[in-house]
Design an enzyme around this catalytic site. Sequence first.
Site, mmCIF file in Angstrom:
data_model
loop_
_atom_site.group_PDB
_atom_site.id
_atom_site.type_symbol
_atom_site.label_atom_id
_atom_site.label_comp_id
_atom_site.label_asym_id
_atom_site.label_seq_id
_atom_site.Cartn_x
_atom_site.Cartn_y
_atom_site.Cartn_z
ATOM 1 N N HIS A 193 -6.862 -4.545 10.258
ATOM 2 C CA HIS A 193 -6.747 -4.522 8.640
ATOM 3 C C HIS A 193 -5.420 -5.111 8.336
ATOM 4 C CE1 HIS A 193 -4.759 -0.155 9.126
ATOM 5 N NE2 HIS A 193 -3.850 -1.289 9.049
ATOM 6 N N GLU A 244 -9.659 -2.179 5.364
ATOM 7 C CA GLU A 244 -10.253 -1.697 6.554
ATOM 8 C C GLU A 244 -11.457 -2.653 6.873
ATOM 9 O OE1 GLU A 244 -8.467 -0.031 8.524
ATOM 10 O OE2 GLU A 244 -8.154 2.283 7.678
ATOM 11 N N ASN A 288 -7.052 -2.543 14.121
ATOM 12 C CA ASN A 288 -8.546 -2.725 13.908
ATOM 13 C C ASN A 288 -8.760 -4.233 12.962
ATOM 14 O OD1 ASN A 288 -7.709 -1.951 11.391
ATOM 15 N ND2 ASN A 288 -9.112 -0.298 11.440
ATOM 16 N N ASP A 315 1.079 -1.288 0.110
ATOM 17 C CA ASP A 315 -0.281 0.005 -0.003
ATOM 18 C C ASP A 315 0.933 1.438 0.090
ATOM 19 O OD1 ASP A 315 0.913 -0.378 2.568
ATOM 20 O OD2 ASP A 315 -0.886 -0.695 3.354
HETATM 21 C C1 GLP Z 1 -0.552 0.227 8.273
HETATM 22 C C2 GLP Z 1 0.035 -0.491 7.235
HETATM 23 C C3 GLP Z 1 -0.340 -1.874 7.525
HETATM 24 C C4 GLP Z 1 0.478 -2.345 8.719
HETATM 25 C C5 GLP Z 1 -0.229 -1.465 10.074
HETATM 26 C C6 GLP Z 1 0.429 -1.809 11.282
HETATM 27 O O1 GLP Z 1 -1.736 0.547 8.760
HETATM 28 N N1 GLP Z 1 -0.842 -0.235 5.994
HETATM 29 O O2 GLP Z 1 0.247 -2.804 6.381
HETATM 30 O O3 GLP Z 1 0.116 -3.619 9.056
HETATM 31 O O4 GLP Z 1 0.065 -0.031 9.670
HETATM 32 O O5 GLP Z 1 1.519 -1.016 11.559
HETATM 33 P P1 GLP Z 1 2.562 -1.519 12.945
HETATM 34 O O6 GLP Z 1 3.313 -2.594 12.529
HETATM 35 O O7 GLP Z 1 3.276 -0.143 13.037
HETATM 36 O O8 GLP Z 1 1.385 -1.738 14.079
#
Ligand code: GLP
Length: 230
Positions: A132, A137, A130, A67
């Site tokens: 995702h 989402e 959440n 993404d």
């Molecule tokens: C963002 C990314 C996700 C990732 C998430 C979790 O939302 N788009 O791909 O999994 O962050 O981030 P963290 O690893 O900092 O908790």
Amino acid sequence: MKIVKVNNYEELSAVAADLIAKQIKAKPASVIGLATGSTPIGTYKNLVEMHKRGDLNFIKVKTFNLDEYCGLARDDAQSYYYFMMDNLFKHINIPKVNIHFPAEKDSDWYDKEIAQAGGIDLQLLGIGSNGHIGFNEPEDVFHKFTRVVDLAPSTIKANARFFKKMEDVPKTAISMGIGTIMAAKKIVLIAGADKAELVKELTKPVISPQLPASILHFHPDATIITVTSR
Ligand code: GLP
């Protein structure tokens, strides 16, 4: 869905990096799907170390990131492109033409590009608080392809820690779809200690678009690496 329990972040990062390295050693021209967020940083550090030791060659590897935020330039320190350069790409020998990011082009452009590369051999995933994956989402449906998404208020709030002002936090992003992710031959999801409760939810035999990562129950080769306090 295979669950691998580890004791701490260092172990999580080492196990994930070993799975990616194993894939690249078995098939040097592997197509790897990559994730951002804070969780994969240690995994990328391990991969860089393996490369610097001469143990891992990325010359034939192709990557597709999950993404990217809409509206941020590649040289913006908060863009996922910048993150990947900083944490992985500039430290390894991957040719720049082999690096791919989703962009706001024709809706099926990214999925076609992935298919043309032969499909993703291994997709690394993190998980949002959440549930995702990528930026898919919680919703009433699962989306199949890569597309522009509105970020959930909880995601915008979680991402705010990286930006100076709330107004600067992107409200939209472009994300691989659930179908894009599920088409990967192998999936490795990494979840730190802060996501332990979420992983418990995920292991219940229920599949719902309200918990997007639960779709991984349907994947034939998905591994979740989770830090648990034992
Ligand atoms: C963002 C990314 C996700 C990732 C998430 C979790 O939302 N788009 O791909 O999994 O962050 O981030 P963290 O690893 O900092 O908790």
